[in-house]
Design a protein around this motif. Structure first.
Motif, PDB file in Angstrom:
ATOM      1  N   PHE A  35       4.626   6.110   5.392  1.00 20.38           N
ATOM      2  CA  PHE A  35       4.092   4.824   4.942  1.00 20.38           C
ATOM      3  C   PHE A  35       4.011   3.864   6.124  1.00 20.38           C
ATOM      4  O   PHE A  35       4.860   3.879   7.004  1.00 20.38           O
ATOM      5  CB  PHE A  35       4.988   4.222   3.853  1.00 20.38           C
ATOM      6  CG  PHE A  35       5.007   5.024   2.582  1.00 20.38           C
ATOM      7  CD1 PHE A  35       3.923   5.838   2.228  1.00 20.38           C
ATOM      8  CD2 PHE A  35       6.099   4.978   1.734  1.00 20.38           C
ATOM      9  CE1 PHE A  35       3.936   6.575   1.046  1.00 20.38           C
ATOM     10  CE2 PHE A  35       6.113   5.707   0.553  1.00 20.38           C
ATOM     11  CZ  PHE A  35       5.037   6.511   0.208  1.00 20.38           C
ATOM     12  N   LYS A  58      -5.920   9.105   2.616  1.00 21.84           N
ATOM     13  CA  LYS A  58      -5.041   9.563   3.692  1.00 21.84           C
ATOM     14  C   LYS A  58      -5.720  10.622   4.544  1.00 21.84           C
ATOM     15  O   LYS A  58      -5.201  10.994   5.598  1.00 21.84           O
ATOM     16  CB  LYS A  58      -3.749  10.124   3.088  1.00 21.84           C
ATOM     17  CG  LYS A  58      -2.825   9.047   2.576  1.00 21.84           C
ATOM     18  CD  LYS A  58      -1.613   8.907   3.482  1.00 21.84           C
ATOM     19  CE  LYS A  58      -0.890   7.603   3.220  1.00 21.84           C
ATOM     20  NZ  LYS A  58       0.088   7.312   4.260  1.00 21.84           N
ATOM     21  N   ASN A  63      -3.901  12.192  -7.962  1.00 19.34           N
ATOM     22  CA  ASN A  63      -3.791  11.338  -6.768  1.00 19.34           C
ATOM     23  C   ASN A  63      -4.945  11.560  -5.794  1.00 19.34           C
ATOM     24  O   ASN A  63      -4.794  11.359  -4.593  1.00 19.34           O
ATOM     25  CB  ASN A  63      -2.449  11.577  -6.068  1.00 19.34           C
ATOM     26  CG  ASN A  63      -2.350  13.004  -5.547  1.00 19.34           C
ATOM     27  OD1 ASN A  63      -3.253  13.816  -5.757  1.00 19.34           O
ATOM     28  ND2 ASN A  63      -1.262  13.309  -4.862  1.00 19.34           N
ATOM     29  N   HIS A 102       8.093  10.392   3.571  1.00 20.91           N
ATOM     30  CA  HIS A 102       6.696   9.953   3.527  1.00 20.91           C
ATOM     31  C   HIS A 102       6.244   9.455   4.887  1.00 20.91           C
ATOM     32  O   HIS A 102       7.022   9.437   5.847  1.00 20.91           O
ATOM     33  CB  HIS A 102       6.553   8.819   2.504  1.00 20.91           C
ATOM     34  CG  HIS A 102       6.926   9.232   1.118  1.00 20.91           C
ATOM     35  ND1 HIS A 102       6.079   9.932   0.297  1.00 20.91           N
ATOM     36  CD2 HIS A 102       8.070   9.043   0.419  1.00 20.91           C
ATOM     37  CE1 HIS A 102       6.678  10.159  -0.865  1.00 20.91           C
ATOM     38  NE2 HIS A 102       7.896   9.632  -0.821  1.00 20.91           N
ATOM     39  N   ARG A 157      -5.923   8.711  -3.348  1.00 19.44           N
ATOM     40  CA  ARG A 157      -4.958   8.494  -2.271  1.00 19.44           C
ATOM     41  C   ARG A 157      -5.044   9.604  -1.237  1.00 19.44           C
ATOM     42  O   ARG A 157      -4.950   9.353  -0.028  1.00 19.44           O
ATOM     43  CB  ARG A 157      -3.545   8.420  -2.837  1.00 19.44           C
ATOM     44  CG  ARG A 157      -3.035   7.006  -2.947  1.00 19.44           C
ATOM     45  CD  ARG A 157      -1.642   6.980  -3.523  1.00 19.44           C
ATOM     46  NE  ARG A 157      -0.643   7.488  -2.578  1.00 19.44           N
ATOM     47  CZ  ARG A 157       0.553   7.960  -2.938  1.00 19.44           C
ATOM     48  NH1 ARG A 157       0.891   7.990  -4.193  1.00 19.44           N
ATOM     49  NH2 ARG A 157       1.407   8.375  -2.035  1.00 19.44           N
ATOM     50  N   LYS A 206       0.832  -1.219   0.000  1.00 18.75           N
ATOM     51  CA  LYS A 206       0.000   0.000   0.000  1.00 18.75           C
ATOM     52  C   LYS A 206       0.853   1.251   0.000  1.00 18.75           C
ATOM     53  O   LYS A 206       1.904   1.289   0.617  1.00 18.75           O
ATOM     54  CB  LYS A 206      -0.904  -0.005   1.234  1.00 18.75           C
ATOM     55  CG  LYS A 206      -2.298  -0.490   0.879  1.00 18.75           C
ATOM     56  CD  LYS A 206      -3.133   0.651   0.298  1.00 18.75           C
ATOM     57  CE  LYS A 206      -4.575   0.188   0.120  1.00 18.75           C
ATOM     58  NZ  LYS A 206      -5.350   1.102  -0.689  1.00 18.75           N
ATOM     59  N   ASP A 207       0.365   2.260  -0.680  1.00 16.74           N
ATOM     60  CA  ASP A 207       0.958   3.577  -0.875  1.00 16.74           C
ATOM     61  C   ASP A 207       1.976   3.560  -1.998  1.00 16.74           C
ATOM     62  O   ASP A 207       1.843   4.318  -2.949  1.00 16.74           O
ATOM     63  CB  ASP A 207       1.608   4.132   0.400  1.00 16.74           C
ATOM     64  CG  ASP A 207       0.577   4.793   1.306  1.00 16.74           C
ATOM     65  OD1 ASP A 207      -0.431   5.274   0.770  1.00 16.74           O
ATOM     66  OD2 ASP A 207       0.769   4.791   2.524  1.00 16.74           O
TER      67      ASP A 207
END
Lengths: 808, 509
Positions: free
Chosen positions: A175, B377, B370, A173, B373, A140-141
């Protein structure tokens, strides 16, 4: 080494010793010095053994309750730690997962000293970039192995072998993915990991042969090499390396060699690590195995190939047979039949272990319980294949061999819980060298059957063996008598039930229709009974009749309740009923006692009939008496009455004027009479089959089984539906006719139900002699209680019987 | 550990003491070297160079790699030094927008543009603090520069983007909206040319000869950022020149707060952690002229709800600022031209004292690649109604609706009557739910100032003359952007002056 230099110079012994001690002292100083300061830190030992935590860690690093990990590999670790979160491989350093996977320190760092630097190139020697990219493609990500930096970054940006790994991405990031191996903090790991001691290996992986890791290291090269200096035969060297145990060291199993020199002089003996150290599940099984218990055999007695056995080798049925027959007689066990087939390559056929098991071969004692257990367990083995339709078709075997056995007395009694009393498969077919009946050597060849039967039965005529142990009622060619008996019985059932059920339904409809039509209508003069007649009682049944009926009721119910569980042995209620009756043995006893009672009643009835026909041995006029109004025999009036009833059903006339016995009452009587002939005789034959073999061939037992069974069905269901309708459920009788218990009813009832008898009584001036007092309260209570109970029990049994007949 | 293995090998006691003593002495020496104050003088010329190259490039971003490619192609041997463990610096995490004035893509879209207009935009945003010659150079070479990247195989999206402060849409956008699209192609080229990119190579000092010429570098190999104690010292000789392309200092808290004391550790940055000042500082020590070092740009489009550049900026830059509006959540009103230059916008948001809220509708977000995403988030949020949106951010709903209605009127009228914002040709009224919103709070993004260079990328010394053998390009060089760098001009700057620096160094200008 320094001390060797000392020694070479040939210094006196004392100097040597002092020098040695000094050097050891230096060593110890050096060893303890830095390590005490960092006692938490493991010492990296270059020849560390996988799973042997103590080789590097001074302290306990895994829970004390954890099984010994020495020599475990990662696969073994993961066989228990398989569903943990975080994964086990994320909770310890990469160096550990490498070591446990067979990558030694030198595998990455080389043999050089100091150890070589490990770069990404070393990693890529085993790990392929494209595999890594693929492995994390769904992370993921972002795929950490294929980021905006591309796929060719240094591994140690994230992955560290000897310290906590890091998520390099997360410097910019956020993550969430886990980077192996981040050495997840112990507290966290303990909280989330499954409790190790609960994960008993035997339970988690019962099918796995080896459930524990070997007690020592994977393969310490030195140990193996040293042994091989002498033990150089292929089975200890190249063959061993390829074998399933090839990862183990010699000393893993052969312990006790502390001094090689002594060993070489044969001064010390090696000891063997018990196989159970790793194969504990099997060893637990083997504790009860006949080879272990009786022959005191060890694993090695059969497993002579531990040094060369390849993974997945053996395991065939033929291999097992060949192993077993190194001790057990080939002729006796594997000359023909199953084993022969197996040896010819038919894996469908049974090898030794298919029936006996491998490491759990049961010990059966000479007790009745064990005999039963033995018979049942081996039969289960037979059935597991012979009832597998796909398998039997594939091998051209009978498709109904199990089903047809279960239809016989043997099968049913065994099914119901009497395995110690009846013949199972092996009793006739023998356990080994099983051949078809056509083969003269077969135990079930007609010539040999007497011997089989004699094992249980005695005192029979040779024709006794004509009994069909796998009777198939549907096969008219092989078993014509059986087939036609069965067909006749079924036809009889259908006819009887068809006629009487139709008869009852029509009656029921007519009566209720009439009642409905007359509802609210003022009683006419005709249907108001004469007041005196409603309180004046006359006798219908004598004490003798009533006692006979009660005996009949009781014995009949007992017979039904003790017999039907065997007829429907596989039904859900069979066992319940048997237990209710007091167990299988008590059930059999009650059945036979009831049968004797019924026989007695039958014979007594015969006696009474004779007395009725030939009073005081007077023969003359017997036909008149036989067809007279007092007789239970059918006469012309019954035919007329029958037609009259049907006319009445269809509103074509009045209800017939009945005499003392209606035609359905006569049928009830004769049903028992006929029934006793069929069911009683067949029952006797089944009770004393050996005796009957002097008169009848063995297959008559099969006929008797069919007849007994089907007639029982007819009798039970007839009584519980038709007889109960006539005397309990018919509109004018509901809820019950009590005169069979009280013996008497009112003149009004006599007049209404049997007007011709009433007329005859008047004409013969006998009514007064029949007059009785009204039945007492206790007798009425008794009648009501017994009658209603019998009806309810009968209806319940009907439901159970139909349930079993339809669904089993 | 090392000692232990030694002992196992059987050192004598004396040998052991000798060895450890030696190590201790070396450690002391190293300790004094690292722990002592930064010397006012560069490193001495070494007795012996470990390696030599014609051109040594410091930094592996756009500029450094461009310089290395040009130097090598001009026949010089070259090496690229990178202190981090990965190449690419800020460039590889850059947003991949490249200002091109008068490009074929603009022509295809019918957008009128010219280098002069770009220069004008740059000067305007730069508060005319720009060194005009430098700015003019990159404006003029923009088309050539992008074509050079295309020749390396870089792919761009078809449409040009309109970034804040530009009077027209002119920015190329790489196919993956990331500078990595350019850097990876540059790296491929460098590899193809046989130039080493050496990561974990930390420049300690520029070594100058007696004439002041940059003769080489004292570096540490095997350096493990940010551990000062790691790495081994090496001396690299530069026969022709050293190109400083080491980037800005957005993540150098020490140097940053000296230049702008407001930018404490409480202010986040969009930069990679290696964006530190040590090479800039050594260049200053070597005599380079400082230019406008305290002009530190904050990006106005970042979100306070995530770390670093994050992903929410795409929504702000591609939707909120372009098709939507940015409001002060306290008043529900716009407070700035959303397409003003970065400094104006960032300053305006900071003046609010709290994050602003950008709003766009389902039409406005269509170019936010994006979005899913960002929603996942939670950086961007989605609302069915403006009321729900207002409630989430505590915006007074009625003024907010008025603001949106007013904006929708301006679109109809074809003119932003409040702040004169450029209206996109495909702008539509904000009236198509769902609505999307993101918070905006500036983060340190670019350091405009640096050392002075000339048009040939030569570093100008305090003696007003180029320092021989020392060249600079990219963010380390000051003056190109003046007070404010326009979006997408950094890539342009880096490519143009990076190439120039490589060419100049190879030619030993």
């Amino acid at each position: 080494m320094t001390h060797k230099l000392f020694l070479k110079r040939g210094l006196p012994f004392g100097t040597k010793a002092i020098g040695l001690i000094f050097i050891i002292f230096l060593f110890s100083l050096f060893h303890t010095g830095p390590e005490e300061a960092f006692s938490q830190d493991p010492t990296r030992v270059r020849d560390a053994k996988p799973g042997n935590c103590a080789s590097c860690h001074k302290e306990q690093v895994i829970p004390s309750a954890h099984p010994d990990t020495s020599g475990m590999n990662l696969t073994q670790c993961l066989s228990c730690h398989k569903e943990e979160d975080p994964k086990l491989t994320n909770t310890f350093p990469l160096s550990h997962s490498h070591l446990l996977s067979g990558v030694s320190c030198a595998g990455c760092h080389g043999e050089a000293d100091p150890p070589e630097f490990v770069g990404t190139g070393t990693c890529l020697g085993c790990h392929k970039t494209e595999d890594l990219v693929a492995a994390t493609k769904d992370v993921k990500d972002a795929n950490p192995h294929d980021s905006h930096y591309g796929p060719e970054l240094d591994c140690d940006l994230c992955h560290h072998a000897h310290k906590e790994s890091e998520n390099f991405c997360n410097q910019c990031h956020e993550f969430d993915f886990v980077v192996p191996s981040p050495i997840v903090k112990p507290a966290k790991a303990v909280k989330r990991a499954a409790p190790v001691k609960d994960a008993a290996p035997v339970e988690t992986a019962p099918k796995k042969k080896m459930d524990r890791a070997p007690p020592d290291a994977g393969k310490p090269e030195e140990a193996v090499l040293n042994c091989r200096g002498c033990h150089s035969a292929p089975e200890y060297t190249e063959k061993f390396d390829r074998s399933v145990h090839g990862l183990l060291a010699c000393t893993t199993c052969h312990t006790g060699i502390e001094n090689v020199a002594q060993h070489m002089k044969k001064e010390t003996k090696t000891e063997l690590t018990p196989c159970a150290a790793c194969h504990s599940a099997i060893s637990v099984q083997f504790e009860d195995d006949v080879h272990g218990v009786e022959a005191k055999m060890t694993c090695a007695a059969c497993h002579t190939d531990v040094h060369i056995r390849m993974a997945g080798a053996g395991g065939t049925k033929a291999a097992v047979i060949n192993r077993c027959t190194t001790c057990h007689s080939k002729d006796q066990y594997v000359q023909f039949g199953h084993a022969k087939e197996v040896l010819q390559g038919n894996e469908d056929s049974a090898g030794c272990s298919d029936c006996h098991g491998l490491h759990d071969i049961a010990v059966f004692k000479e007790t009745i319980e064990d005999k039963a257990l033995q018979r049942e367990s081996f039969m289960a083995a037979c059935i597991s294949c012979h009832d597998n339709q796909e398998l039997v078709r594939r091998n051209n075997l009978s498709t109904d061999i199990v089903e047809s056995y279960e239809e016989t007395y043997h099968g049913k009694v065994l099914h119901i819980g009497f395995p110690e009393r009846v013949a199972g498969c092996a009793d006739c077919h023998n356990g080994h060298n099983i051949l078809p009946a056509t083969d003269p050597q077969s135990t079930v060849h007609p010539d040999n059957l007497i011997k089989d039967c004699k094992a249980c039965h005695s005192g029979f005529h040779a024709r006794f063996v004509k009994f069909e142990a796998h009777a198939d009622y549907s096969n008219s060619e092989r078993y014509p008598v059986l087939f036609w008996t069965n067909a006749f019985m079924i036809a009889l059932l259908v006819c009887v039930f068809f006629f009487f059920w139709v008869h009852s339904i029509l009656w029921w409809r007519k009566a209720y229709w009439k009642k409905w039509k007359d509802r609210g209508a003022a009683p006419t003069e005709e249907n108001i009974p004469f007041a005196l007649e409603t309180v004046l009682y006359v006798q219908r049944f004598s004490w003798r009749d009533r006692i006979m009926h009660i005996l009949l009721v009781v014995s009949f119910f007992l017979l039904v309740m003790t017999g039907f569980p065997i007829k429907y042995a596989e039904s859900a209620w069979a066992e319940v009923l048997i237990n209710l009756m007091g167990g299988p043995q008590m059930t059999g006893l009650l059945h036979r006692i009831s049968a004797i009672v019924l026989w007695a009643l039958f014979l007594y009835t015969c006696w009474l009939s004779l007395k009725f026909l030939f009073p005081k041995r007077q023969v003359r006029g017997w036909t008149k008496r036989l067809f007279g109004p007092e007789s239970l025999f059918f006469n012309k009036k019954d035919w007329e009455d029958l037609k009259g009833m049907f006319r009445w059903f269809f509103n074509r006339g009045e209800m017939p004027q009945f005499e003392r016995w209606t035609y359905w009452e006569k049928f009830d009587f004769f049903a028992v009479f006929w029934g006793m002939f069929v069911i009683g005789l067949s029952g006797l034959m089944l009770w004393l089959p050996e005796l009957f073999s002097y008169i009848l061939p063995g297959w008559m037992i099969n006929v008797a089984t069919v007849a007994h069974s089907e007639e029982a069905f007819l009798a039970a269901i007839f009584i519980f539906t038709v007889h109960f309708f006539h005397n309990h459920l018919a509109p004018n009788k509901f809820p019950m006719e009590s005169n069979i218990f009280t013996g008497r009813y009112t003149v009004a009832a006599l007049k209404e139900e049997r007007p011709e008898e009433y007329e005859r009584m008047i004409a013969e001036n006998r009514l007064a002699s029949l007059e009785r007092k009204a039945p007492s309260v206790p007798s009425r209570f008794f009648a009501a209680f017994v009658g209603i109970a019998a009806v309810l029990l009968g209806l319940l049994l009907t439901v159970l019987i139909f349930w079993a007949a339809l669904f089993y | 550990m090392k000692e232990k293995f030694d002992v196992k090998n059987g050192l004598t006691r004396r040998g052991f003491i000798k060895t450890t003593g030696g190590v201790a002495l070396a450690g002391m020496a190293a300790g004094s070297l690292f722990a002592g104050p930064l010397k006012a003088f560069g490193a001495e010329m070494p007795e012996k160079w470990d390696e030599e190259f014609d051109v040594i490039v410091v930094g592996s971003g756009f500029a450094g790699l461009a310089a290395a490619i040009e130097a090598k192609q001009a026949g010089s041997s070259a090496v690229v030094l990178e202190k981090m463990r990965v190449p690419g610096g800020n460039s590889i995490i850059n947003g991949g927008v490249f200002a091109v004035a008068g490009s074929p893509k603009q022509e295809a879209e019918g957008i009128k543009d010219s280098p002069e207009l770009l220069l004008e935009d740059m000067l305007k945003a730069g508060l005319y603090l720009n060194h005009v010659e430098l700015a003019k150079t990159i404006a003029e070479k923009s088309r050539e520069a992008v074509q050079w990247t295309e020749s390396l195989g870089v792919q761009y999206k078809d449409r040009v983007t309109h970034l804040g402060g530009h009077s027209v849409p002119r920015s190329y956008s790489t196919h993956n909206s990331s500078g990595s699209a350019i850097v990876t192609k540059q790296l491929d080229k460098v590899k193809e040319l046989g130039v080493d990119v050496r990561t974990q190579s930390y420049v300690m000092s520029i070594i100058q000869d007696k004439e002041g010429r940059a003769a080489g570098l004292k570096i540490k190999e095997g350096y493990r950022f940010p551990d000062e104690s790691t790495g081994t010292v090496k001396y690299l000789k530069a026969n022709k020149g050293v190109v400083l392309a080491s980037g800005g200092f957005g993540r150098d808290l020490y140097f940053r707060t000296i230049q702008d004391p407001k930018l404490t550790e409480n202010v986040d940055s969009t930069n990679q952690p290696g964006a530190t000042a040590e090479v800039l500082m050594d260049a200053l020590r070597s005599g380079a002229t400082p230019v406008q070092i305290s002009w530190i740009q904050l990006g106005p489009w970042t979100s306070p709800d995530e770390k670093g550049m994050g992903i929410g900026y795409v929504f702000n830059a591609m939707a909120g600022f372009v098709y939507g509006v940015m409001v002060d959540p306290e008043t529900g009103k716009r407070f700035i031209n959303e397409l003003a230059d970065r400094k104006i916008r960032a300053d305006a948001i900071i003046r609010l004292g709290h994050p602003a809220v950008t709003i766009a509708d389902s039409q406005g977000v269509r170019r936010v690649h994006n979005l899913d995403r960002a929603l996942e988030k939670g950086v961007v949020k989605k609302f069915d109604t403006l009321d729900a949106l207002a409630a989430e951010y505590n915006i007074p709903p009625e003024p907010l609706k008025e603001t949106i209605n007013a904006w929708n009127r301006y679109i109809k009228q074809g003119q932003d009557r409040e702040y004169g914002r450029y209206l996109q040709t495909d702008s539509e009224a904000i009236a198509n739910p769902p609505y999307y919103a993101c918070r905006a709070w500036p983060k340190v993004h670019h350091t405009m100032g640096g050392i002075q260079i000339n048009n040939k990328a030569q570093v100008i010394g305090l003696d007003k003359k180029p320092i021989p053998g020392l060249y600079a390009a990219g963010e380390i060089a000051g003056g190109v952007h003046g007070a404010v760098r326009l979006g997408s001009c950094a890539v342009l700057d880096c490519i143009v002056f990076g190439r120039t620096a490589g060419q100049s160094a190879a030619a030993k200008v």
